[in-house]
Motif scaffolding. Structure first.
Motif, PDB file in Angstrom:
ATOM      1  N   LEU A  58      41.374 130.636  -3.120  1.00  0.00           N
ATOM      2  CA  LEU A  58      41.611 129.250  -2.740  1.00  0.00           C
ATOM      3  C   LEU A  58      40.635 128.768  -1.672  1.00  0.00           C
ATOM      4  CD1 LEU A  58      44.938 127.462  -2.505  1.00  0.00           C
ATOM      5  CD2 LEU A  58      43.461 127.301  -0.515  1.00  0.00           C
ATOM      6  N   THR A  59      40.369 129.591  -0.660  1.00  0.00           N
ATOM      7  CA  THR A  59      39.502 129.158   0.441  1.00  0.00           C
ATOM      8  C   THR A  59      38.108 128.769  -0.049  1.00  0.00           C
ATOM      9  OG1 THR A  59      40.727 130.503   2.035  1.00  0.00           O
ATOM     10  CG2 THR A  59      38.509 129.829   2.655  1.00  0.00           C
ATOM     11  N   PRO A  60      37.380 129.606  -0.815  1.00  0.00           N
ATOM     12  CA  PRO A  60      36.060 129.171  -1.305  1.00  0.00           C
ATOM     13  C   PRO A  60      36.138 127.977  -2.255  1.00  0.00           C
ATOM     14  CG  PRO A  60      36.667 131.290  -2.275  1.00  0.00           C
ATOM     15  CD  PRO A  60      37.648 131.004  -1.204  1.00  0.00           C
ATOM     16  N   ALA A  61      37.247 127.859  -3.007  1.00  0.00           N
ATOM     17  CA  ALA A  61      37.400 126.719  -3.914  1.00  0.00           C
ATOM     18  C   ALA A  61      37.499 125.412  -3.127  1.00  0.00           C
ATOM     19  CB  ALA A  61      38.626 126.914  -4.792  1.00  0.00           C
ATOM     20  N   VAL A  62      38.231 125.425  -2.019  1.00  0.00           N
ATOM     21  CA  VAL A  62      38.340 124.222  -1.181  1.00  0.00           C
ATOM     22  C   VAL A  62      37.017 123.927  -0.508  1.00  0.00           C
ATOM     23  CG1 VAL A  62      39.492 123.200   0.821  1.00  0.00           C
ATOM     24  CG2 VAL A  62      40.813 124.558  -0.800  1.00  0.00           C
ATOM     25  N   GLU A  63      36.324 124.961  -0.045  1.00  0.00           N
ATOM     26  CA  GLU A  63      35.022 124.753   0.601  1.00  0.00           C
ATOM     27  C   GLU A  63      34.013 124.134  -0.356  1.00  0.00           C
ATOM     28  OE1 GLU A  63      34.065 128.606   2.201  1.00  0.00           O
ATOM     29  OE2 GLU A  63      34.824 128.049   4.188  1.00  0.00           O
ATOM     30  N   ARG A  64      34.106 124.455  -1.633  1.00  0.00           N
ATOM     31  CA  ARG A  64      33.187 123.853  -2.608  1.00  0.00           C
ATOM     32  C   ARG A  64      33.430 122.351  -2.759  1.00  0.00           C
ATOM     33  NH1 ARG A  64      33.885 128.892  -5.344  1.00  0.00           N
ATOM     34  NH2 ARG A  64      35.675 128.086  -6.541  1.00  0.00           N
ATOM     35  N   LEU A  65      34.619 121.900  -2.353  1.00  0.00           N
ATOM     36  CA  LEU A  65      34.931 120.476  -2.440  1.00  0.00           C
ATOM     37  C   LEU A  65      34.460 119.680  -1.229  1.00  0.00           C
ATOM     38  CD1 LEU A  65      38.606 120.697  -3.795  1.00  0.00           C
ATOM     39  CD2 LEU A  65      36.618 119.861  -5.065  1.00  0.00           C
ATOM     40  N   MET A  66      34.372 120.319  -0.029  1.00  0.00           N
ATOM     41  CA  MET A  66      34.148 119.525   1.188  1.00  0.00           C
ATOM     42  C   MET A  66      33.104 120.078   2.154  1.00  0.00           C
ATOM     43  SD  MET A  66      35.866 121.989   2.883  1.00  0.00           S
ATOM     44  CE  MET A  66      35.897 121.400   4.556  1.00  0.00           C
ATOM     45  N   GLN A  68      29.342 121.146   2.913  1.00  0.00           N
ATOM     46  CA  GLN A  68      27.958 121.108   2.468  1.00  0.00           C
ATOM     47  C   GLN A  68      27.166 122.279   3.049  1.00  0.00           C
ATOM     48  OE1 GLN A  68      27.107 117.126   3.955  1.00  0.00           O
ATOM     49  NE2 GLN A  68      26.829 116.370   1.845  1.00  0.00           N
ATOM     50  N   THR A  69      26.325 122.882   2.204  1.00  0.00           N
ATOM     51  CA  THR A  69      25.403 123.929   2.634  1.00  0.00           C
ATOM     52  C   THR A  69      24.039 123.649   2.009  1.00  0.00           C
ATOM     53  OG1 THR A  69      25.942 125.365   0.756  1.00  0.00           O
ATOM     54  CG2 THR A  69      27.285 125.627   2.744  1.00  0.00           C
ATOM     55  N   ALA A  70      23.037 124.476   2.372  1.00  0.00           N
ATOM     56  CA  ALA A  70      21.691 124.289   1.814  1.00  0.00           C
ATOM     57  C   ALA A  70      21.694 124.499   0.301  1.00  0.00           C
ATOM     58  CB  ALA A  70      20.719 125.253   2.476  1.00  0.00           C
ATOM     59  N   LYS A  71      22.500 125.457  -0.160  1.00  0.00           N
ATOM     60  CA  LYS A  71      22.580 125.726  -1.594  1.00  0.00           C
ATOM     61  C   LYS A  71      23.568 124.798  -2.299  1.00  0.00           C
ATOM     62  CE  LYS A  71      21.426 130.635  -1.189  1.00  0.00           C
ATOM     63  NZ  LYS A  71      21.874 132.027  -1.475  1.00  0.00           N
ATOM     64  N   ARG A  72      24.404 124.093  -1.513  1.00  0.00           N
ATOM     65  CA  ARG A  72      25.404 123.202  -2.085  1.00  0.00           C
ATOM     66  C   ARG A  72      25.364 121.862  -1.345  1.00  0.00           C
ATOM     67  NH1 ARG A  72      29.896 126.449  -1.675  1.00  0.00           N
ATOM     68  NH2 ARG A  72      30.449 125.528   0.316  1.00  0.00           N
ATOM     69  N   PRO A  73      24.302 121.072  -1.580  1.00  0.00           N
ATOM     70  CA  PRO A  73      24.154 119.808  -0.825  1.00  0.00           C
ATOM     71  C   PRO A  73      25.123 118.711  -1.269  1.00  0.00           C
ATOM     72  CG  PRO A  73      22.385 120.049  -2.421  1.00  0.00           C
ATOM     73  CD  PRO A  73      23.178 121.312  -2.487  1.00  0.00           C
ATOM     74  N   ASP A  74      25.563 118.759  -2.524  1.00  0.00           N
ATOM     75  CA  ASP A  74      26.432 117.708  -3.048  1.00  0.00           C
ATOM     76  C   ASP A  74      27.865 118.219  -3.179  1.00  0.00           C
ATOM     77  OD1 ASP A  74      24.248 115.951  -3.319  1.00  0.00           O
ATOM     78  OD2 ASP A  74      23.716 116.862  -5.255  1.00  0.00           O
ATOM     79  N   VAL A  75      28.761 117.624  -2.441  1.00  0.00           N
ATOM     80  CA  VAL A  75      30.181 117.975  -2.525  1.00  0.00           C
ATOM     81  C   VAL A  75      30.975 116.690  -2.723  1.00  0.00           C
ATOM     82  CG1 VAL A  75      30.016 120.076  -1.125  1.00  0.00           C
ATOM     83  CG2 VAL A  75      30.416 117.863  -0.004  1.00  0.00           C
ATOM     84  N   LYS A  76      32.210 116.831  -3.145  1.00  0.00           N
ATOM     85  CA  LYS A  76      33.043 115.657  -3.458  1.00  0.00           C
ATOM     86  C   LYS A  76      33.471 114.914  -2.194  1.00  0.00           C
ATOM     87  CE  LYS A  76      36.975 114.353  -6.387  1.00  0.00           C
ATOM     88  NZ  LYS A  76      36.147 113.569  -7.321  1.00  0.00           N
ATOM     89  N   TYR A  77      33.665 115.649  -1.088  1.00  0.00           N
ATOM     90  CA  TYR A  77      34.117 115.033   0.166  1.00  0.00           C
ATOM     91  C   TYR A  77      33.145 115.373   1.296  1.00  0.00           C
ATOM     92  CZ  TYR A  77      38.444 114.729  -2.537  1.00  0.00           C
ATOM     93  OH  TYR A  77      39.365 114.471  -3.516  1.00  0.00           O
ATOM     94  N   PRO A  78      31.977 114.733   1.339  1.00  0.00           N
ATOM     95  CA  PRO A  78      31.002 115.027   2.408  1.00  0.00           C
ATOM     96  C   PRO A  78      31.435 114.502   3.772  1.00  0.00           C
ATOM     97  CG  PRO A  78      30.247 113.191   1.060  1.00  0.00           C
ATOM     98  CD  PRO A  78      31.494 113.710   0.404  1.00  0.00           C
ATOM     99  N   GLN A  79      32.500 113.683   3.798  1.00  0.00           N
ATOM    100  CA  GLN A  79      32.931 113.090   5.071  1.00  0.00           C
ATOM    101  C   GLN A  79      33.447 114.146   6.053  1.00  0.00           C
ATOM    102  OE1 GLN A  79      34.141 112.359   2.087  1.00  0.00           O
ATOM    103  NE2 GLN A  79      33.817 110.189   1.603  1.00  0.00           N
ATOM    104  N   PHE A  80      33.883 115.301   5.547  1.00  0.00           N
ATOM    105  CA  PHE A  80      34.433 116.321   6.447  1.00  0.00           C
ATOM    106  C   PHE A  80      33.375 116.800   7.435  1.00  0.00           C
ATOM    107  CE2 PHE A  80      35.513 120.599   7.788  1.00  0.00           C
ATOM    108  CZ  PHE A  80      36.857 120.483   8.095  1.00  0.00           C
ATOM    109  N   ASN A  81      32.175 117.147   6.918  1.00  0.00           N
ATOM    110  CA  ASN A  81      31.113 117.619   7.811  1.00  0.00           C
ATOM    111  C   ASN A  81      30.653 116.531   8.767  1.00  0.00           C
ATOM    112  OD1 ASN A  81      31.293 120.029   6.518  1.00  0.00           O
ATOM    113  ND2 ASN A  81      29.189 120.079   5.738  1.00  0.00           N
TER     114      ASN A  81
END
Length: 448
Positions: A58-66, A68-81
């Protein structure tokens, strides 16, 4: 009751922060709770996909949603960062775990409500509470660094950035000194009244080699707890009365002041407002909590001293007090009877040492004489005094403790040779209605 292999207990490590550190901790708690509220919304929105995952998935699945990292620049909820700049990764994962627990609890309770599992027909549906008073869990090396047991370095938020601050540990218990105990991730508890670390430990009780005796406990009103250590042969090797009268007087004095204030407020009629004397009741509850710990600790110390096989209590679940005579304070005294609290605290402390708690039938423990002479007569002026049919006078609570110990021994040893035997006038089988004399009767044929 089977003793668990692993027992989790929590210690309180008191901290002594400076004024500046109090501001840091306050900001840390504030931003952590904001992150939890934000994550509750995200997790609830995607619960249909996240609810079937394990905790590790669950934890990595939620992180993929919100996140952002260098390898994952596009996420559904960028407002968190953007809202939580430089939010530490381990604080984020702790917040995800907490938010997932809140959503899971709400979904389960809502489904039960929908299915009709309700206490009342008009019960309102549960609500998802994202604004909870949670506290951050600290992961070793990333959120806190322990310097001996005198200082701890905690990563805190100063309003703009996350920095390390060192705070003094002023008080702690002894669980960290036990080599078999494993320290888990503590939580930072900080509010207007408290500042401490809540430190859980996984305790592995050592395998015990107990002696052939039990510690029997009779919980009463006149005497809080009466202890008798009874051997398997029926010999009483120790007895003790535990009654923290000073704390009980403090509690009763406050409760008495409530009735006086109520009579002055209502007069001859009227009603009391909601929350009347709530602070006084809170104080009395805390005193009861302290009494429970004092008494249970002494019970466990006695059982440990004599290396008892078990601690034996009466099974008082579902027991309801009966009111006394008119203008009697008996009902109020029963309300101050800490039978469940003392029993639960004792079981928790004793389980940590690898011991077990046994419950026996409560009926006729004090009414039957331990020597088998039949029922006893209680003194009307001094109820703690019992008179046997032989004329012997004895403490009623101590008599009950003897019988409780005998029943505990029968339950532990599962003796069948005394199944048909009964006390002289009781007419009851000893396994459920046994007295101390029934232990003597099972031992004497073997000696002969």
């Amino acid at each position: 009751m089977k003793t668990p292999n692993k027992v989790i207990r929590t210690d309180k490590w008191r901290l002594n922060p400076t004024t500046d550190q109090k501001i840091l901790f306050g900001e840390t708690i504030k931003v952590y709770r904001q992150a939890c509220r934000y994550l509750v919304g995200i997790i609830y929105t995607h619960w249909s996909e996240l609810g079937c995952l394990t905790a590790d998935q669950l934890t990595p699945a939620v992180e993929r949603l919100m996140h952002q990292t260098a390898k994952r620049p596009d996420v559904k909820y960028p407002q968190f960062n953007q809202a939580f700049y430089k939010f530490p990764s381990y604080y984020r994962r702790a917040a995800i775990a907490f938010a997932a627990g809140q959503v899971s609890s709400y979904v389960t309770r809502y489904r039960e409500w929908q299915s009709g599992t309700r206490k009342r027909r008009d019960t309102k549906p549960p609500r998802l509470n994202a604004d909870t008073g949670c506290y951050p869990a600290l992961y070793k090396g990333q959120c806190y660094k322990l310097h001996g047991f005198n200082q701890v370095e905690i990563k805190a938020f100063n309003g703009k950035d996350w920095i390390w601050t060192t705070v003094q540990i002023t008080e702690l218990r002894e669980r960290h000194a036990c080599a078999s105990n494993k320290m888990m991730s503590p939580s930072l508890i900080f509010n207007e009244r408290y500042c401490h670390l809540s430190v859980p430990f996984t305790c592995k009780p050592e395998k015990r080699k107990p002696e052939a005796n039990v510690t029997a406990v009779d919980l009463g009103i006149n005497t809080t707890a009466t202890i008798a250590v009874v051997t398997h042969s029926g010999t009483v090797i120790h007895r003790e009365f535990i009654h923290p009268g000073k704390d009980i007087d403090r509690r009763d004095k406050r409760l008495k002041s409530v009735s006086m204030r109520a009579s002055k407020t209502m007069g001859k009629g009227g009603k009391l407002h909601k929350g009347f004397c709530s602070k006084t009741y809170d104080k009395c509850r805390r005193i009861n909590h302290q009494i429970g710990h004092i008494v249970s600790k002494r019970i466990v110390d006695i059982a440990k001293e004599f290396n008892s096989e078990a601690i034996v209590f009466e099974n008082l679940k579902g027991w309801k007090p009966k009111g006394g005579k008119k203008r009697s304070n008996l009902r109020q005294r029963f309300h101050g009877w800490l039978k469940a609290k003392i029993r639960d605290f004792t079981e928790m402390k004793w389980a940590e040492l690898g011991g077990k708690v046994v419950e026996v039938v409560a009926a006729y423990t004090s009414k039957l004489a331990y020597d088998g002479s039949g029922t006893v007569k209680r003194n009307s002026k001094k109820y703690s005094l019992a008179t046997f049919s032989s004329g012997k006078r004895f403490n009623a609570d101590l008599n009950g403790a003897y019988n409780i110990g005998a029943r505990g021994v029968f339950k532990l040893t599962r003796r069948n040779d005394g199944e048909g035997r009964s006390s002289k006038n009781s007419g009851r089988p000893p396994r459920s209605w046994a007295c101390l004399c029934d232990l003597w009767a099972t031992v004497s044929p073997r000696l002969a």
